[in-house]
Design a protein around this motif. Structure first.
Motif, PDB file in Angstrom:
ATOM      1  N   UNK A   1      46.519 117.382  90.081  1.00 43.37           N
ATOM      2  CA  UNK A   1      47.651 116.487  90.278  1.00 43.37           C
ATOM      3  C   UNK A   1      48.991 117.147  89.972  1.00 43.37           C
ATOM      4  N   UNK A   2      49.001 118.478  89.872  1.00 42.35           N
ATOM      5  CA  UNK A   2      50.251 119.212  89.716  1.00 42.35           C
ATOM      6  C   UNK A   2      50.665 119.485  88.292  1.00 42.35           C
ATOM      7  N   UNK A   3      49.758 119.356  87.350  1.00 40.34           N
ATOM      8  CA  UNK A   3      50.080 119.616  85.949  1.00 40.34           C
ATOM      9  C   UNK A   3      50.199 121.095  85.662  1.00 40.34           C
ATOM     10  N   UNK A   4      50.579 121.433  84.456  1.00 42.11           N
ATOM     11  CA  UNK A   4      50.719 122.851  84.088  1.00 42.11           C
ATOM     12  C   UNK A   4      49.367 123.554  84.075  1.00 42.11           C
ATOM     13  N   UNK A   5      49.411 124.861  84.288  1.00 39.04           N
ATOM     14  CA  UNK A   5      48.192 125.656  84.348  1.00 39.04           C
ATOM     15  C   UNK A   5      48.281 126.805  83.361  1.00 39.04           C
ATOM     16  N   UNK A   6      47.155 127.382  83.073  1.00 38.60           N
ATOM     17  CA  UNK A   6      47.098 128.544  82.194  1.00 38.60           C
ATOM     18  C   UNK A   6      46.122 128.331  81.071  1.00 38.60           C
ATOM     19  N   UNK A   7      45.724 129.436  80.480  1.00 34.35           N
ATOM     20  CA  UNK A   7      44.719 129.369  79.423  1.00 34.35           C
ATOM     21  C   UNK A   7      45.265 128.695  78.165  1.00 34.35           C
ATOM     22  N   UNK A   8      46.556 128.837  77.916  1.00 33.66           N
ATOM     23  CA  UNK A   8      47.151 128.198  76.731  1.00 33.66           C
ATOM     24  C   UNK A   8      47.060 126.678  76.852  1.00 33.66           C
ATOM     25  N   UNK A   9      47.345 126.152  78.026  1.00 33.06           N
ATOM     26  CA  UNK A   9      47.240 124.703  78.261  1.00 33.06           C
ATOM     27  C   UNK A   9      45.794 124.262  78.068  1.00 33.06           C
ATOM     28  N   UNK A  10      44.850 125.062  78.589  1.00 38.90           N
ATOM     29  CA  UNK A  10      43.440 124.724  78.431  1.00 38.90           C
ATOM     30  C   UNK A  10      43.037 124.699  76.960  1.00 38.90           C
ATOM     31  N   UNK A  11      43.495 125.668  76.191  1.00 40.86           N
ATOM     32  CA  UNK A  11      43.156 125.707  74.766  1.00 40.86           C
ATOM     33  C   UNK A  11      43.729 124.484  74.052  1.00 40.86           C
ATOM     34  N   UNK A  12      44.944 124.074  74.406  1.00 39.83           N
ATOM     35  CA  UNK A  12      45.521 122.851  73.830  1.00 39.83           C
ATOM     36  C   UNK A  12      44.664 121.635  74.165  1.00 39.83           C
ATOM     37  N   UNK A  13      44.198 121.555  75.402  1.00 43.05           N
ATOM     38  CA  UNK A  13      43.348 120.430  75.808  1.00 43.05           C
ATOM     39  C   UNK A  13      42.037 120.460  75.038  1.00 43.05           C
ATOM     40  N   UNK A  14      41.432 121.640  74.904  1.00 43.16           N
ATOM     41  CA  UNK A  14      40.168 121.776  74.182  1.00 43.16           C
ATOM     42  C   UNK A  14      40.322 121.375  72.714  1.00 43.16           C
ATOM     43  N   UNK A  15      41.371 121.842  72.076  1.00 40.59           N
ATOM     44  CA  UNK A  15      41.620 121.476  70.675  1.00 40.59           C
ATOM     45  C   UNK A  15      41.886 119.982  70.555  1.00 40.59           C
TER      46      UNK A  15
ATOM     47  N   UNK B   1      21.771 119.301  68.656  1.00 40.69           N
ATOM     48  CA  UNK B   1      22.694 118.196  68.960  1.00 40.69           C
ATOM     49  C   UNK B   1      24.146 118.647  68.813  1.00 40.69           C
ATOM     50  N   UNK B   2      24.403 119.484  67.804  1.00 41.76           N
ATOM     51  CA  UNK B   2      25.742 120.037  67.645  1.00 41.76           C
ATOM     52  C   UNK B   2      26.122 120.890  68.851  1.00 41.76           C
ATOM     53  N   UNK B   3      25.184 121.700  69.330  1.00 41.62           N
ATOM     54  CA  UNK B   3      25.457 122.557  70.490  1.00 41.62           C
ATOM     55  C   UNK B   3      25.665 121.726  71.760  1.00 41.62           C
ATOM     56  N   UNK B   4      24.907 120.641  71.909  1.00 41.63           N
ATOM     57  CA  UNK B   4      25.114 119.768  73.066  1.00 41.63           C
ATOM     58  C   UNK B   4      26.477 119.087  73.002  1.00 41.63           C
ATOM     59  N   UNK B   5      26.927 118.749  71.793  1.00 43.81           N
ATOM     60  CA  UNK B   5      28.266 118.151  71.644  1.00 43.81           C
ATOM     61  C   UNK B   5      29.346 119.184  71.956  1.00 43.81           C
ATOM     62  N   UNK B   6      29.100 120.430  71.599  1.00 48.62           N
ATOM     63  CA  UNK B   6      30.021 121.511  71.943  1.00 48.62           C
ATOM     64  C   UNK B   6      30.112 121.666  73.463  1.00 48.62           C
ATOM     65  N   UNK B   7      28.970 121.576  74.143  1.00 46.61           N
ATOM     66  CA  UNK B   7      28.961 121.635  75.608  1.00 46.61           C
ATOM     67  C   UNK B   7      29.801 120.501  76.181  1.00 46.61           C
ATOM     68  N   UNK B   8      29.663 119.306  75.612  1.00 44.07           N
ATOM     69  CA  UNK B   8      30.457 118.166  76.080  1.00 44.07           C
ATOM     70  C   UNK B   8      31.949 118.423  75.910  1.00 44.07           C
ATOM     71  N   UNK B   9      32.342 118.891  74.736  1.00 43.40           N
ATOM     72  CA  UNK B   9      33.777 119.122  74.481  1.00 43.40           C
ATOM     73  C   UNK B   9      34.346 120.160  75.435  1.00 43.40           C
ATOM     74  N   UNK B  10      33.628 121.238  75.654  1.00 40.73           N
ATOM     75  CA  UNK B  10      34.094 122.286  76.568  1.00 40.73           C
ATOM     76  C   UNK B  10      34.212 121.737  77.984  1.00 40.73           C
ATOM     77  N   UNK B  11      33.181 121.029  78.441  1.00 38.64           N
ATOM     78  CA  UNK B  11      33.191 120.549  79.819  1.00 38.64           C
ATOM     79  C   UNK B  11      34.183 119.420  80.033  1.00 38.64           C
ATOM     80  N   UNK B  12      34.401 118.574  79.031  1.00 34.73           N
ATOM     81  CA  UNK B  12      35.428 117.547  79.167  1.00 34.73           C
ATOM     82  C   UNK B  12      36.814 118.185  79.227  1.00 34.73           C
ATOM     83  N   UNK B  13      37.045 119.203  78.402  1.00 39.62           N
ATOM     84  CA  UNK B  13      38.329 119.901  78.437  1.00 39.62           C
ATOM     85  C   UNK B  13      38.537 120.597  79.780  1.00 39.62           C
ATOM     86  N   UNK B  14      37.486 121.213  80.318  1.00 37.05           N
ATOM     87  CA  UNK B  14      37.590 121.852  81.640  1.00 37.05           C
ATOM     88  C   UNK B  14      37.909 120.810  82.693  1.00 37.05           C
ATOM     89  N   UNK B  15      37.232 119.655  82.631  1.00 37.34           N
ATOM     90  CA  UNK B  15      37.482 118.608  83.623  1.00 37.34           C
ATOM     91  C   UNK B  15      38.905 118.073  83.528  1.00 37.34           C
TER      92      UNK B  15
END
Length: 173
Positions: free
Chosen positions: A83-97, A61-75
């Motif tokens: 919609x023209x927002x900033x791009x880059x891995x740093x922005x993605x990491x901020x969204x994931x956190x 269940x913890x791993x499935x929740x991890x999958x959700x967090x990763x995929x929600x952050x990717x989405x």
């Protein structure tokens, strides 16, 4: 440097990681996905599932929740960049956190309120149902994220809006 700023190559590795984690979950508990989908549409099944899983820590269940967090952050990242927002891995990491932080605070506050007002049973079931619906949404997001990140640009808007509608329906359930 400009080419790597707008590249979605790093998303491939996060999506591949979430698929690998899903494979581990299926290996650990083969019936997990069936239990998950039945629990969404059947309240008695949800309560039974919660009773079985509340007695111990469930790594799948913890791993499935991890999958959700990763995929929600990717989405969120892909929708923002569409919609023209900033791009880059740093922005993605901020969204994931941010996503992980929001759900940690949400579950902590829910448990705190249950302890303060002596509603532990109800808040635990509510928190478990939030977790189950989110885990199902994480599984639904995997193919849509792949299509949004690497699919043809002609269908990206349709996929984006379809995914938003599906997530809203899951939220309303």
């Amino acid at each position: 440097a400009e080419g790597t700023q707008s590249s979605n190559g790093f998303l491939f590795w996060f999506l591949l990681f979430s698929c690998a984690v899903l494979a581990v979950v299926i290996n650990i508990k083969g019936k997990a996905l069936g239990l998950l989908s039945r629990s969404i549409f059947n309240e008695n099944m949800l309560k039974l599932f919660q009773r079985e899983e509340s007695t111990r820590f469930s790594p799948y269940l913890f791993l499935l929740y991890l999958i959700y967090c990763i995929n929600l952050a990717v989405f969120i990242y892909l929708a923002s960049s569409f919609f023209g927002g900033p791009k880059g891995i740093i922005i993605f990491v901020y969204i994931l956190v941010g996503v992980i932080g929001v759900y940690l605070v949400r579950h902590f506050c829910l448990n705190l309120l249950g302890n303060i007002f002596s509603l532990n049973k109800n808040t635990q079931l509510y928190g478990f149902s939030i977790m189950i619906f989110n885990e199902f949404a994480g599984l639904v997001l995997i193919p849509f994220n792949f299509l949004l990140a690497f699919g043809p640009s002609e269908i990206k808007e349709i996929i984006l809006w379809s995914t938003i509608v599906i997530l809203c329906i899951l939220l309303l359930l």
